[in-house]
Design a protein around this motif. Structure first.
Motif, PDB file in Angstrom:
ATOM      1  N   ALA B  99      58.910  49.753  52.427  1.00 37.25           N
ATOM      2  CA  ALA B  99      58.791  50.065  51.417  1.00 37.25           C
ATOM      3  C   ALA B  99      58.847  51.487  52.497  1.00 37.25           C
ATOM      4  O   ALA B  99      59.192  52.588  52.179  1.00 37.25           O
ATOM      5  CB  ALA B  99      57.982  50.540  50.655  1.00 37.25           C
ATOM      6  N   ILE B 114      65.766  52.377  46.125  1.00 39.74           N
ATOM      7  CA  ILE B 114      66.075  50.826  45.298  1.00 39.74           C
ATOM      8  C   ILE B 114      64.963  50.466  45.587  1.00 39.74           C
ATOM      9  O   ILE B 114      63.860  49.837  45.072  1.00 39.74           O
ATOM     10  CB  ILE B 114      67.413  50.787  44.817  1.00 39.74           C
ATOM     11  CG1 ILE B 114      68.162  52.098  43.771  1.00 39.74           C
ATOM     12  CG2 ILE B 114      66.765  49.750  43.706  1.00 39.74           C
ATOM     13  CD1 ILE B 114      69.443  50.710  43.627  1.00 39.74           C
ATOM     14  N   GLU B 116      62.837  50.626  48.116  1.00 35.97           N
ATOM     15  CA  GLU B 116      61.235  51.194  48.211  1.00 35.97           C
ATOM     16  C   GLU B 116      60.275  51.013  46.943  1.00 35.97           C
ATOM     17  O   GLU B 116      59.048  50.386  46.980  1.00 35.97           O
ATOM     18  CB  GLU B 116      61.623  52.641  48.333  1.00 35.97           C
ATOM     19  CG  GLU B 116      60.154  53.248  48.382  1.00 35.97           C
ATOM     20  CD  GLU B 116      60.282  54.830  48.627  1.00 35.97           C
ATOM     21  OE1 GLU B 116      61.308  55.427  48.548  1.00 35.97           O
ATOM     22  OE2 GLU B 116      58.386  55.386  48.442  1.00 35.97           O
ATOM     23  N   LYS B 117      61.660  51.493  45.335  1.00 35.21           N
ATOM     24  CA  LYS B 117      60.275  50.825  44.260  1.00 35.21           C
ATOM     25  C   LYS B 117      60.809  49.872  44.003  1.00 35.21           C
ATOM     26  O   LYS B 117      59.234  49.356  44.030  1.00 35.21           O
ATOM     27  CB  LYS B 117      61.777  51.764  42.889  1.00 35.21           C
ATOM     28  CG  LYS B 117      61.144  51.420  42.074  1.00 35.21           C
ATOM     29  CD  LYS B 117      62.438  51.754  41.031  1.00 35.21           C
ATOM     30  CE  LYS B 117      63.311  50.386  40.740  1.00 35.21           C
ATOM     31  NZ  LYS B 117      64.404  50.700  39.956  1.00 35.21           N
ATOM     32  N   ARG B 120      57.594  48.320  46.176  1.00 35.05           N
ATOM     33  CA  ARG B 120      55.872  49.131  45.707  1.00 35.05           C
ATOM     34  C   ARG B 120      55.488  48.285  44.662  1.00 35.05           C
ATOM     35  O   ARG B 120      54.400  48.508  44.721  1.00 35.05           O
ATOM     36  CB  ARG B 120      56.142  50.544  45.870  1.00 35.05           C
ATOM     37  CG  ARG B 120      56.446  51.176  46.963  1.00 35.05           C
ATOM     38  CD  ARG B 120      56.177  53.016  46.665  1.00 35.05           C
ATOM     39  NE  ARG B 120      56.470  53.260  48.147  1.00 35.05           N
ATOM     40  CZ  ARG B 120      55.886  54.027  49.184  1.00 35.05           C
ATOM     41  NH1 ARG B 120      55.102  52.839  49.872  1.00 35.05           N
ATOM     42  NH2 ARG B 120      56.724  54.470  49.917  1.00 35.05           N
ATOM     43  N   ALA B 121      56.355  48.093  44.020  1.00 37.70           N
ATOM     44  CA  ALA B 121      56.237  47.005  43.172  1.00 37.70           C
ATOM     45  C   ALA B 121      55.349  45.394  43.093  1.00 37.70           C
ATOM     46  O   ALA B 121      54.926  45.181  42.613  1.00 37.70           O
ATOM     47  CB  ALA B 121      57.263  46.524  41.373  1.00 37.70           C
TER      48      ALA B 121
ATOM     49  N   ASP C   3      69.042  46.496  38.398  1.00 37.99           N
ATOM     50  CA  ASP C   3      68.487  46.799  39.721  1.00 37.99           C
ATOM     51  C   ASP C   3      69.969  45.778  40.568  1.00 37.99           C
ATOM     52  O   ASP C   3      69.929  46.337  41.320  1.00 37.99           O
ATOM     53  CB  ASP C   3      67.565  46.399  39.699  1.00 37.99           C
ATOM     54  CG  ASP C   3      66.370  46.824  39.522  1.00 37.99           C
ATOM     55  OD1 ASP C   3      66.600  48.507  39.774  1.00 37.99           O
ATOM     56  OD2 ASP C   3      64.850  46.982  39.642  1.00 37.99           O
TER      57      ASP C   3
END
Lengths: 144, 144, 144, 144
Positions: B99, B114, B116-117, B120-121, C3
């Motif tokens: 990330a 995308i 990175e998101k 993190r999730a 995604d």
């Protein structure tokens, strides 16, 4: 020198711990991936499958953990000491779990006898790597 | 309820921690495996590949760690608390690493934004699982 | 757009077949990896494990084939049409094998009922991809 | 006899083709998984990374295909001739792709020279297995 060690020596960033020990751990993980995969498969084809469920479940897990450990150890150019340390710890424990269960069946299933031996060798090789001074800081943090 | 959570509920031994949290972590790992795999592939096809080597190396590692974490978490009938704990720790760190590097490229490479998101999730979902009381004993041992 | 599809659209080389169909196949493979992994684990914890050995063995294989298929499909920037085609064929067959065996146990094991459904969806998504015109040449060679 | 061959001989259902050839293919796949994983990692740490992107992408794919092929070949008790055949075909092609690209860099990157050698050995071992009479029916169907 094995192919594995020779490969590690070619990585331009260098290897963050002994290349010989690292190669030994990688090769032990790959051997253990093979043995555990076949042992679980054989367990499920035995007449006494009802006794072999735990062994199969442990060997399936061990194979997957050995696989990812061999992969991460094979990538010295992007080493994260913490990630590698945690995988090695998970690998040692997974191999011990499989070895102990295989030992219970080693006298009547030859695949368990071989698998026990290979799992113990892998636990030893990964355990040795955890003793490397590269991980000294992490050992101190854990109060070990 | 997702398919993942429904599957976990069917395991005859029961699930050693919240099935909903466990399912969320598994699904986050599978999403992260997908995203990191494509991000690394895209990195190596970019004109500025020389800037993207670290990102590719981190995402390749992250994909493998997410894969094995999803697999082990999907097997509640042979749970080894220590193994699962170490894999979750390795997974959180691997996702954080990806990330952070993806964030550096997010403004000019859409796949990094995308990725990175999603990383993190996944770090969040696996970190939440580490807070489960099932791991309290291990947290105490670590002095954390 | 999921995604997965959005990630595929960012790959600088472009995607050699429909990104929506490709994303659907990848996501179906990841779902099937999860379901088959838990189904095999549950099989080995059932009281009637002696009846579930074949199901466990098929689901273990199916999970591995779905995993590698999802990985290769997620890397459109280094596409080898022949490799992808062969993996898709192996994946369709593996999913059919698991679905058929799970169907035999679906009435008394809920994990088999869910797993059958997910395997059939994955066989369908990968089978649809095999019909893409990108593989026309390979279909002609096979006389199909 | 290697550990791999000895393990295969213990599977109660027997092995559907020559255990020695099968063991050779499994071991070649595991060696190739290791070599390709390190080669891709080294590629991305080289000064001429811009020239090495294709090599890294091919070796990453090859490692994954070798991994799943080694796993499926290690499970003779649930053999699906068609699935194994398609994986072997995918594996031979993946190894050839990596070997050819590595050959282009073998004179200036030692990891590519070793990787080329190991990939060719794996393509040979898996190709030999495809010639086994167990696959004769599939060869006839393909008109080969």
């Amino acid at each position: 020198m094995t192919d594995t060690e020779e490969m590690l020596e070619t990585v331009p960033t260098g290897v963050p711990l002994s290349a010989a020990d690292l190669a030994a751990a990688i090769d032990a993980c790959l051997r253990c991936l093979q043995t555990c995969t076949t042992c679980a498969n054989a367990d499920l084809a035995e007449d006494d499958i009802a006794e072999m469920g735990v062994c199969a479940r442990l060997c399936i897990n061990c194979a997957d953990v050995c696989d990812v450990t061999a992969r991460l150890l094979s990538r010295p150019a992007q080493w994260d000491e913490f990630v590698v340390h945690r995988l090695l710890e998970a690998c040692v424990r997974s191999c011990q779990n499989s070895a102990e269960e295989c030992a219970r069946h080693a006298h009547h299933h030859r695949h368990c006898a071989i698998c026990e031996k290979v799992c113990r060798a892998c636990a030893k090789a990964c355990g040795d790597l955890l003793e490397d001074e590269a991980f000294e800081q992490l050992r101190k943090l854990a109060g070990a």
